[in-house]
Design a protein around this motif. Sequence first.
Motif, short mmCIF file in Angstrom:
data_model
loop_
_atom_site.label_atom_id
_atom_site.label_comp_id
_atom_site.label_asym_id
_atom_site.label_seq_id
_atom_site.Cartn_x
_atom_site.Cartn_y
_atom_site.Cartn_z
N PHE A 1 5.79 -1.72 4.20
CA PHE A 1 5.38 -2.68 3.18
C PHE A 1 6.08 -2.41 1.85
O PHE A 1 6.43 -3.35 1.13
CB PHE A 1 3.86 -2.65 3.01
CG PHE A 1 3.14 -3.11 4.25
CD1 PHE A 1 3.08 -4.46 4.57
CD2 PHE A 1 2.55 -2.21 5.11
CE1 PHE A 1 2.44 -4.89 5.71
CE2 PHE A 1 1.91 -2.62 6.25
CZ PHE A 1 1.86 -3.97 6.56
N ILE A 2 6.28 -1.15 1.53
CA ILE A 2 6.99 -0.80 0.29
C ILE A 2 8.43 -1.31 0.36
O ILE A 2 8.95 -1.88 -0.60
CB ILE A 2 6.93 0.72 0.04
CG1 ILE A 2 5.49 1.12 -0.31
CG2 ILE A 2 7.89 1.13 -1.07
CD1 ILE A 2 5.26 2.62 -0.33
N ASN B 1 -1.49 -6.02 12.68
CA ASN B 1 -2.39 -5.18 13.47
C ASN B 1 -2.92 -5.92 14.69
O ASN B 1 -3.03 -5.36 15.78
CB ASN B 1 -3.55 -4.67 12.61
CG ASN B 1 -3.18 -3.43 11.85
OD1 ASN B 1 -2.36 -2.63 12.29
ND2 ASN B 1 -3.77 -3.27 10.69
N ARG C 1 -0.71 -7.38 6.95
CA ARG C 1 -1.20 -6.19 7.65
C ARG C 1 -2.21 -6.58 8.74
O ARG C 1 -2.16 -6.08 9.86
CB ARG C 1 -1.83 -5.22 6.66
CG ARG C 1 -2.28 -3.93 7.30
CD ARG C 1 -2.73 -2.93 6.25
NE ARG C 1 -3.29 -1.76 6.82
CZ ARG C 1 -2.62 -0.73 7.28
NH1 ARG C 1 -1.30 -0.75 7.23
NH2 ARG C 1 -3.22 0.32 7.79
N THR D 1 0.25 -8.87 1.21
CA THR D 1 0.23 -7.63 2.01
C THR D 1 -1.00 -7.50 2.90
O THR D 1 -0.85 -7.19 4.10
CB THR D 1 0.39 -6.41 1.10
OG1 THR D 1 1.64 -6.51 0.41
CG2 THR D 1 0.35 -5.12 1.88
N PRO D 2 -2.23 -7.71 2.42
CA PRO D 2 -3.37 -7.59 3.34
C PRO D 2 -3.33 -8.60 4.49
O PRO D 2 -3.68 -8.27 5.62
CB PRO D 2 -4.59 -7.84 2.45
CG PRO D 2 -4.13 -7.57 1.07
CD PRO D 2 -2.68 -7.92 1.04
N SER E 1 2.36 2.62 14.59
CA SER E 1 1.38 2.40 13.53
C SER E 1 2.12 1.78 12.35
O SER E 1 3.32 1.98 12.16
CB SER E 1 0.73 3.72 13.12
OG SER E 1 1.72 4.60 12.63
N LEU E 2 1.41 1.00 11.58
CA LEU E 2 2.01 0.36 10.42
C LEU E 2 2.04 1.35 9.26
O LEU E 2 1.01 1.67 8.68
CB LEU E 2 1.23 -0.89 10.04
CG LEU E 2 1.35 -2.05 11.00
CD1 LEU E 2 0.46 -3.21 10.57
CD2 LEU E 2 2.78 -2.52 11.10
N SER E 3 3.21 1.79 8.94
CA SER E 3 3.38 2.75 7.85
C SER E 3 3.43 2.00 6.52
O SER E 3 3.97 0.89 6.44
CB SER E 3 4.69 3.51 8.05
OG SER E 3 5.02 4.26 6.93
N PRO E 4 2.88 2.59 5.48
CA PRO E 4 3.00 1.97 4.15
C PRO E 4 4.46 1.80 3.72
O PRO E 4 4.77 0.92 2.93
CB PRO E 4 2.26 2.93 3.23
CG PRO E 4 1.36 3.70 4.10
CD PRO E 4 2.02 3.77 5.44
N ARG E 5 5.35 2.64 4.27
CA ARG E 5 6.77 2.52 3.91
C ARG E 5 7.35 1.17 4.30
O ARG E 5 8.24 0.66 3.62
CB ARG E 5 7.57 3.64 4.58
CG ARG E 5 7.38 4.97 3.89
CD ARG E 5 8.24 6.03 4.51
NE ARG E 5 7.34 6.79 5.37
CZ ARG E 5 7.69 7.40 6.47
NH1 ARG E 5 8.93 7.37 6.88
NH2 ARG E 5 6.81 8.06 7.18
#
Length: 187
Positions: free
Chosen positions: A153-154, A136, A132, A128-129, A147-151
């Motif tokens: 990645f979830i 970005n 991300r 994930t990092p 924008s990169l939403s956490p959703r």
Amino acid sequence: MVKVTARENLYLLNLPVEVQGPPARAYRAVKETFERVTQSDFNGQFIDRQVAESFAGQQRTSTIMTLFTAMAILISLPGLFAMSTYFIRQRAKEIAVRKVFGSTGPEVFGRLIRTFLSYAVIAFVIATPAVRYVMNRWLSSYSCRISLSPRIFIAAGLFCLLISLVTVFFQSYVAANANPVKNIKSE
């Protein structure tokens, strides 16, 4: 967007012109007016066409990435299946001993599934990092970007867990419900 080349000054000029009505008729009217006023050739185009042309490369990249993603998933499924088969065969005696000492099939099944899913979770946490960071950097090249939403990645993590679960489910189920005597005899 209108792109004008003036003969006497030899410079480029972009003029946005808002039009109403049918696009073909509006284009002809702008072209006639421009050529009459400037005595230059008109080579304008609609902004939506210009935007579409500028994003054509991104559309091709998106298609290629989708194909490679599908191929990577299809290639990883047999690998994950083979890994689970190997892992379960290595642990066949342990599974048999657990069942002889009172573990039920669902308990052994749950333990095997948790083991495989924990590997998927660890891989997700590591990846994930990096993803991300790369995303970005890629998105920073656009003036208008999401924008990169956490959703996002979830959802990707849940999809990976689902693929892992489906892949190892059958092998784990068979191993958890196998006769422990056969596994102990074969060792």
